[in-house]
Enzyme design. Structure first.
Site, short mmCIF file in Angstrom:
data_model
loop_
_atom_site.label_atom_id
_atom_site.label_comp_id
_atom_site.label_asym_id
_atom_site.label_seq_id
_atom_site.Cartn_x
_atom_site.Cartn_y
_atom_site.Cartn_z
N GLY A 152 -9.44 -26.94 -58.90
CA GLY A 152 -8.40 -27.91 -58.58
C GLY A 152 -7.98 -27.74 -57.13
N CYS A 153 -6.74 -28.01 -56.86
CA CYS A 153 -6.24 -27.92 -55.49
C CYS A 153 -6.47 -26.53 -54.92
CB CYS A 153 -4.75 -28.23 -55.48
SG CYS A 153 -3.99 -28.06 -53.86
#
Length: 181
Positions: free
Chosen positions: A13-14
């Site tokens: 993810g981020c």
């Protein structure tokens, strides 16, 4: 790079949220936010977010295997993500946020496969573990403002950790054993 140092590359993810847990571990020399797995050389954040480059946000970790093993890095990796969601992580959706392990050699591939299988068999999750395990591809360092984001913008980092649902998920599934402080 020093001959004894190795690379590990993880997408979860981020990338802002993937740096701190690894950055704090003994044996980690460097953690860099960047992009990998795509077709465009030296992509920008805007290009990656647009979905046209095929890249995934990832962190590349330079580590000393005499101090911390790749297996230990794998354990820490699982504690940062939802391994049952192949479509992104938490609030962030799409290919650029998909979870993936990018192995740099056959030993890493074997360790990643075994670790994934063990997590799947553990019964910790009611859905299957769907994290991709792929050969490492060129890694492009993200823009400077993305590097060490948790240190440069601690309030925004914490707000994002909580607002995205990541902190709640980690607490629910891993509690105090999430590997980060």
């Amino acid at each position: 790079m020093d001959d004894q140092l190795q690379l590990a590359t993880f997408a979860g993810g981020c990338f802002w949220c993937m740096v701190k847990p690894f950055d704090e571990m003994p044996g980690i020399e460097k953690v860099v936010s960047g992009y990998t797995g795509g077709t465009v050389e030296n992509p920008t954040y805007e290009q990656v977010c647009s979905g046209v480059t095929g890249h995934t946000e990832a962190v590349q970790i330079t580590f000393d295997p005499t101090v911390i093993s790749y297996s230990k890095l794998m354990e820490l990796y699982w504690l940062q993500i939802d391994p049952t969601d192949a479509e992104g992580q938490f609030y962030d959706r799409g290919d650029s946020y998909r979870p993936a392990i990018f192995y740099h050699n056959e030993e890493q591939r074997a360790i990643a496969e075994e670790s994934k299988a063990n997590l799947d068999k553990s019964g910790k999750f009611s859905k299957p573990i769907v994290v991709a395990i792929e050969p490492a591809k060129p890694f492009y360092e993200a823009e400077e403002y993305h590097q060490q984001f948790y240190q440069k913008n601690p309030e925004r980092y914490m707000a994002y950790q909580h607002g995205s649902g990541r902190a709640r998920f980690i607490e629910r599934y891993w509690g105090e054993h999430n590997g980060s402080k």
